[in-house]
Design a protein around this motif. Structure first.
Motif, PDB file in Angstrom:
ATOM      1  N   UNK B 249      48.986  57.026  38.247  1.00  0.00           N
ATOM      2  CA  UNK B 249      49.742  56.293  38.772  1.00  0.00           C
ATOM      3  C   UNK B 249      48.775  55.107  39.622  1.00  0.00           C
ATOM      4  N   UNK B 250      48.517  55.351  40.550  1.00  0.00           N
ATOM      5  CA  UNK B 250      47.571  54.717  41.422  1.00  0.00           C
ATOM      6  C   UNK B 250      46.274  54.217  40.591  1.00  0.00           C
ATOM      7  N   UNK B 251      45.818  55.322  40.012  1.00  0.00           N
ATOM      8  CA  UNK B 251      44.340  54.564  39.295  1.00  0.00           C
ATOM      9  C   UNK B 251      44.635  53.571  38.307  1.00  0.00           C
ATOM     10  N   UNK B 252      45.737  53.873  37.640  1.00  0.00           N
ATOM     11  CA  UNK B 252      45.770  52.977  36.714  1.00  0.00           C
ATOM     12  C   UNK B 252      46.160  51.414  37.262  1.00  0.00           C
ATOM     13  N   UNK B 253      47.152  51.386  38.152  1.00  0.00           N
ATOM     14  CA  UNK B 253      47.637  50.097  38.882  1.00  0.00           C
ATOM     15  C   UNK B 253      46.299  49.520  39.656  1.00  0.00           C
ATOM     16  N   UNK B 254      45.333  50.458  40.275  1.00  0.00           N
ATOM     17  CA  UNK B 254      44.144  49.657  40.805  1.00  0.00           C
ATOM     18  C   UNK B 254      43.264  49.195  39.610  1.00  0.00           C
ATOM     19  N   UNK B 255      43.088  49.826  38.802  1.00  0.00           N
ATOM     20  CA  UNK B 255      42.064  49.490  37.708  1.00  0.00           C
ATOM     21  C   UNK B 255      42.535  48.165  37.273  1.00  0.00           C
ATOM     22  N   UNK B 307      42.103  26.265  34.760  1.00  0.00           N
ATOM     23  CA  UNK B 307      43.674  26.520  34.508  1.00  0.00           C
ATOM     24  C   UNK B 307      43.657  27.962  33.490  1.00  0.00           C
ATOM     25  N   UNK B 308      42.748  27.904  32.740  1.00  0.00           N
ATOM     26  CA  UNK B 308      42.448  29.237  31.938  1.00  0.00           C
ATOM     27  C   UNK B 308      42.267  30.526  32.924  1.00  0.00           C
ATOM     28  N   UNK B 309      41.304  30.188  33.742  1.00  0.00           N
ATOM     29  CA  UNK B 309      40.715  31.328  34.615  1.00  0.00           C
ATOM     30  C   UNK B 309      41.931  31.756  35.335  1.00  0.00           C
ATOM     31  N   UNK B 310      42.414  30.790  35.878  1.00  0.00           N
ATOM     32  CA  UNK B 310      43.952  30.846  36.812  1.00  0.00           C
ATOM     33  C   UNK B 310      44.905  31.910  36.062  1.00  0.00           C
ATOM     34  N   UNK B 311      45.074  31.375  34.782  1.00  0.00           N
ATOM     35  CA  UNK B 311      46.236  32.030  33.999  1.00  0.00           C
ATOM     36  C   UNK B 311      45.709  33.643  33.947  1.00  0.00           C
ATOM     37  N   UNK B 312      44.500  33.728  33.339  1.00  0.00           N
ATOM     38  CA  UNK B 312      44.028  35.078  32.827  1.00  0.00           C
ATOM     39  C   UNK B 312      44.384  36.086  34.128  1.00  0.00           C
ATOM     40  N   UNK B 313      43.759  35.691  35.363  1.00  0.00           N
ATOM     41  CA  UNK B 313      43.827  36.265  36.666  1.00  0.00           C
ATOM     42  C   UNK B 313      45.393  36.731  36.820  1.00  0.00           C
ATOM     43  N   UNK B 314      46.110  35.692  36.778  1.00  0.00           N
ATOM     44  CA  UNK B 314      47.504  35.564  37.216  1.00  0.00           C
ATOM     45  C   UNK B 314      48.216  36.743  36.284  1.00  0.00           C
ATOM     46  N   UNK B 315      48.004  36.705  34.860  1.00  0.00           N
ATOM     47  CA  UNK B 315      48.629  37.385  34.156  1.00  0.00           C
ATOM     48  C   UNK B 315      48.223  39.044  34.599  1.00  0.00           C
ATOM     49  N   UNK B 316      46.860  39.342  34.732  1.00  0.00           N
ATOM     50  CA  UNK B 316      46.122  40.616  35.026  1.00  0.00           C
ATOM     51  C   UNK B 316      47.046  41.114  36.324  1.00  0.00           C
ATOM     52  N   UNK B 317      47.090  40.248  37.268  1.00  0.00           N
ATOM     53  CA  UNK B 317      47.723  40.701  38.586  1.00  0.00           C
ATOM     54  C   UNK B 317      49.321  41.250  38.174  1.00  0.00           C
ATOM     55  N   UNK B 318      49.985  40.238  37.487  1.00  0.00           N
ATOM     56  CA  UNK B 318      51.490  40.452  37.079  1.00  0.00           C
ATOM     57  C   UNK B 318      51.670  41.864  36.316  1.00  0.00           C
ATOM     58  N   UNK B 319      50.827  42.160  35.430  1.00  0.00           N
ATOM     59  CA  UNK B 319      50.678  43.420  34.678  1.00  0.00           C
ATOM     60  C   UNK B 319      50.338  44.320  35.678  1.00  0.00           C
ATOM     61  N   UNK B 320      49.570  44.259  36.418  1.00  0.00           N
ATOM     62  CA  UNK B 320      49.322  45.500  37.547  1.00  0.00           C
ATOM     63  C   UNK B 320      50.666  45.603  38.590  1.00  0.00           C
TER      64      UNK B 320
END
Lengths: 339, 333, 321
Positions: B249-255, B307-320
């Motif tokens: 769990x924690x590993x996947x989230x942090x990764x 904007x693209x940079x912001x968007x991709x990072x935002x999505x990665x964070x929301x997925x996490x």
């Protein structure tokens, strides 16, 4: 439903109170329609095991049921005011002033970051007392509850006190505004046995000093015997027996009450025989079947116990004050108590 | 045995009893009622998709990744065209139907360039997350299980790096044109994608190691570890079959969070000039290139890459975040 | 208390020494060759050889380190390899500049973060809470350099057009004209805003989380049973107890700012520690880089220690130990 009381208008009237907790598995009926009164100056004990609904009932009186719980029906009346559905800003004026509560674990119930004296003072300043006056009174109260070196100790933090001392602080805080009703939720459960008696004495003295009524919640029948005038026995969110302490403890009717008493060791108990227990497990509060909640565990159960719910009724026409909710109440009355 | 093992056993016996179809079934002893027990991963997935935002973020992330992969299909222009007259003539065009993100000062189509840069960012992000997870889990496992000097060394080492400002250290290391592994062999420089991945992973595995170590420390006290030991299991077996599966769990989230962090860091480094150099394209150096357009009509050259940079990072964070909730619903946000 | 602080300082010294060694090795091994810098990147072998001996670069690394540290702790930080300016002086000036930005950033962000955090915890799961949560996520994912440029674009340039004025309202570079408070504000407003986005995002989430934990506690129930208003209970009891954790985080993050404003200073052309670092890095000026790293490390350690002390002050249970 007759409400027995000794004075014309009881101080506290709880009328068919029900509290539910909304969970993902359904509604948990923590309190399932209880009614009782507390007269001015009286000590009423509520006895029951964990999960019987006694603590929730107390919180309902204070209007502090934690979410996801809420009162589904019934009413609580205090000194002729209806507390149920009262707007919070009005309720606040009663809390800590007319009705005060003492909680179970004094370590977690006191704010660890504030000095003890300040916390007692806060109980008074919240209701309009001037700060200087509150300070003096706080010291007086700490003296009253038996804390030595009160002026010095008032500047200490809760973690610097022992368990018994902390509970004394809670008692001091609760009686600060001379409430008419004190609610004590298992005040000694978290304490050492040796300290319990002391704290109970303090509680008794505090009650006497303020002429308050005391609603004492406990699972300890010894405490009930020592302090209470009347007792209510709760099981699975309902009152299954109530009466004066003498009536209930000497002549218990309900099999559950009898079971509780039988499980208490006394000087006469055979030390070699195993202590009697009540077989089975406490009921699941999610379901609300039409049956006596104790039926699965009751050795006296008959068919009707499993198909309808017994009502709380007087045990005999002569003693209206002693009530039990059992279909076999009359049989139980003649059954000898094994002690 | 681990809870995963338990579930597998229950599934097998349940299937034998009830002949399950798809979901697993098992008979509840007390009530003789048939209870459907879903496998753990399925309930994790169910909880994740319950999360509307995280699911949306996953969708967008996948779409962006696909866009980066299929850059040549989406935008037929050459991201690095030879600067012919026809190319130069279409310079400085604001976003339009022909050029969705406009063109830059030299007439190059922005959309194609951004998509290529996005591809590079994703490579770095995923590469760093993968590599730092592998290193971090390995070191953390050893430290958390064997304790002793490995643990002490790990703690001292991570403490050391906590004292130094991370970006500064990265910049110093990145500026080295010929880095070597303590003089033993040469490493690719940070100006290449592989080099950047190595650099960020080499300096970014420590938090993962500490997390894994922490998990193991709390897990090794549990009964199933004692039981495994009593059954004669040795270190590696306990780690691989018991401790690791329960720390997933924690590993996947942090990764997952690492992905976003690595993308941001790489962009920052290349903005400051310490990453891929022109003519290679990165989201960071696209913005750096366009810095002088601030306040002009060409400011869209800064807006879109960012904007693209912001968007991709935002999505990665929301997925996490969604994964965190899905894997441990008791944890509060 | 003094014993506690003393012990922590003593424990920090070996860490600092080890870090300085690491820095030294890092810069010398991975950084540019100082001899080449002095010789202005020329390939003149004679110049390189001469300078190598001159700077003592021919000696083994450990010896160089000891020699350097000897001078360093006595206050002699040498001169820049490029500009011949005193390193100590340059760092001193840069520190002042960065400290100013850091101070305002932390002050502003703390107030906003605490307010947002307490509000979000109090009205958890309400639309307002979700709104702030969304903003926090945006803040964490935001590339600082990009946000800075966007702010400059809109708030320095486009705002001027929108309001139809001649003069720029918020400066994007240090303004030489006038040193009054108003000018200072106009100069620092954008950098502080950009810095704050990151800080507030993280801190408000942290405060919300620790506040939610506190609001679940028994003493909150006791406070309500005494008749306190819900607001009083949250802002007096809840906040006081959750502040300890947040203040620790704020102190630690503040310490990291001294070496952590590289991007912000670069975007807004501020002559602080970040710009000093970038210039030195670009010039291959290890004489500046090594003391720079040590100084920023010292600040991080000092502020970490400060955080520990603050926590003791705020949580009486820790104090007695």
């Amino acid at each position: 439903m007759t409400i027995i009381s000794e004075t014309p208008t009881p101080l506290l009237v709880v009328d068919d109170l029900a509290v539910e907790f909304a969970t993902s598995s359904g509604a948990v009926h923590a309190v399932n329609g209880i009614s009782f009164t507390v007269a001015a100056g009286e000590t009423v004990a509520i006895v029951g095991e964990s999960g019987s609904g006694k603590s929730v009932s107390a919180l309902a009186i204070m209007g502090l049921i934690p979410p996801p719980g809420h009162q589904t029906h019934g009413a609580v009346r205090f000194a002729r005011q209806t507390l149920t559905d009262m707007p919070d800003r009005h309720y606040r004026t009663l809390r800590g002033r007319n009705i005060a509560m003492i909680f179970q674990d004094p370590l977690s119930s006191l704010n660890p970051a504030f000095r003890v004296g300040d916390q007692i003072v806060e109980a008074m300043t919240t209701h309009g007392t001037a700060k200087a006056e509150a300070r003096t009174r706080a010291i007086e109260l700490m003296d009253l509850v038996g804390i030595a070196n009160a002026p010095l100790r008032a500047r200490d933090f809760p973690h610097q006190f022992s368990g018994g001392m902390r509970q004394r602080v809670m008692i001091a805080m609760a009686i600060a505004n001379r409430p008419q009703l004190l609610i004590a939720d298992e005040p000694t459960t978290a304490l050492d046995v040796t300290i319990q008696a002391q704290v109970l004495d303090v509680l008794q003295a505090a009650k006497k000093d303020t002429d308050a009524a005391l609603l004492l919640i406990t699972h300890d029948l010894g405490v009930v015997a020592g302090m209470a005038d009347r007792v209510l026995v709760m099981y699975a969110g309902r009152i299954i027996e109530q009466g004066s302490v003498d009536e209930v403890l000497i002549n218990p009717i309900h099999p559950y009450t009898r079971g509780l008493l039988a499980a208490l060791p006394s000087l006469h108990t055979n030390s070699r025989a195993p202590l009697p227990t009540i077989a089975g497990v406490p009921p699941n509060l999610l379901s609300d079947r039409e049956a006596c909640a104790l039926a699965p565990r009751c050795e006296f159960a008959i068919d009707v116990c499993r198909s309808s719910r017994p009502l709380l009724e007087a045990v005999s026409s002569g003693r209206e004050s002693h009530q039990a909710a059992c279909f076999r109440a009359h049989d139980m009355a003649v059954l000898k108590v094994d002690k | 045995m681990s809870s995963f093992d338990e579930h597998r056993q229950i599934r097998e016996s349940g299937a034998a009893i009830a002949g399950s179809v798809g979901s697993t079934a098992l008979i509840d002893e007390a009530t003789s009622e048939l209870v459907i027990v879903r496998s753990q991963w399925r309930s994790v997935a169910r909880r994740f998709f319950h999360h509307r935002v995280a699911t949306l973020a996953l969708l967008i992330f996948i779409l962006l990744a696909l866009a980066a992969l299929g850059a040549s299909f989406i935008s037929p222009y050459d991201p690095n065209p030879p600067l012919t007259a026809s190319v130069l003539s279409s310079a400085r065009e604001s976003p339009s139907a022909q050029h969705l993100f406009g063109t830059d000062k030299l007439g190059r189509d922005q959309l194609s360039r951004i998509l290529v840069a996005l591809g590079q960012s994703l490579q770095v992000g995923l590469g760093v997350a993968l590599l730092s997870t592998i290193i971090g889990v390995t070191v953390g496992s050893l430290a958390g299980f064997y304790r002793g000097w490995i643990d002490a060394l790990l703690m001292r080492f991570t403490d050391l790096f906590l004292v130094l400002p991370a970006l500064a250290v990265l910049l110093i290391a990145a500026k080295n044109p010929e880095p070597s592994f303590f003089g033993l062999f040469d490493l690719p420089p940070a100006t290449s994608t592989e080099g950047m991945i190595l650099l960020l992973a080499a300096l970014g595995w420590m938090p993962m190691a500490r997390i894994v170590r922490g998990e193991y420390l709390s897990l090794r006290e549990r009964e199933f570890v004692e039981a495994a030991r009593a059954a004669g299991a040795g270190g590696p077996r306990i780690i691989l079959r018991h401790l690791l599966p329960n720390s997933v769990g924690p590993i996947v989230v942090f990764a997952t969070l690492e992905v976003g962090l690595a993308i941001l860091t790489e962009a920052t480094l290349s903005f400051l000039g310490a990453g891929v150099q022109i003519p290679a394209i990165s989201l960071g150096n696209l913005i750096a290139d366009a810095e002088d357009t601030v306040g002009t009509d060409l400011a869209y050259l800064i807006l879109f890459p960012g904007l693209v940079l912001f968007l991709i990072v935002l999505c990665a964070n929301f997925i996490g975040d969604g994964l965190r909730d899905a894997l441990d619903p008791r944890a509060r946000k | 208390m003094t014993r506690y602080v003393g012990r922590r300082i003593l424990a920090a010294i070996p860490v600092l020494l080890l870090a300085s060694l690491l820095v030294f090795v890092l810069v010398r091994q991975f950084g540019a060759d100082p001899a080449r810098t002095r010789c202005q990147q020329s390939r003149d072998l004679k110049c390189l050889a001469r300078t190598r001996v001159q700077l003592g670069l021919d000696r083994p690394l450990p010896v160089q380190y000891v020699d350097f540290m000897g001078d360093f702790v006595q206050g002699d930080w040498g001169t820049s390899e490029r500009t011949d300016q005193s390193v100590a002086e340059s760092i001193g000036i840069a520190l002042g500049e960065t400290a100013q930005l850091a101070f305002w950033g932390v002050a502003f962000s703390s107030v906003v973060a605490i307010s947002v955090g307490v509000y979000s915890a109090n009205k958890a799961y309400s639309p307002g809470d979700y709104f702030f949560t969304g903003l926090a996520f945006a803040g964490i994912a935001m590339p600082t350099f990009w946000f800075g440029l966007i702010c400059i674009n809109y708030l320095t340039f486009h705002l001027k057009e929108l309001l139809n004025t001649n003069e720029v309202i918020f400066f994007s570079i240090p303004n030489a004209t006038g040193h009054g408070a108003i000018n200072g504000f106009r100069e620092l407003a954008l950098p502080v805003l950009v810095l704050s986005v990151q800080l507030v995002a993280g801190w408000s989430r942290y405060q919300r989380s620790s506040m939610l934990d506190e609001l679940d506690s028994d003493y909150i129930r006791t406070a309500r049973s005494k008749g306190l208003t819900r607001r009083r209970v949250v802002w007096k009891h809840g906040l006081r107890n959750s502040l300890g954790a947040l203040v620790t985080v704020i102190a630690i993050d503040a310490g990291a700012l001294f070496g952590g404003l590289i991007v912000t200073e670069r975007v807004f052309s501020r002559p602080g520690m970040g710009t000093l670092f970038l210039n030195a890095l670009g010039n291959g000026d290890s004489a500046v880089l090594i003391p720079w790293m040590i100084v920023t490390g010292v600040f991080i350690i000092i502020f970490n220690l400060f955080a520990d002390i603050l926590y003791g002050v705020l949580d009486p249970r820790v104090r007695v130990a």
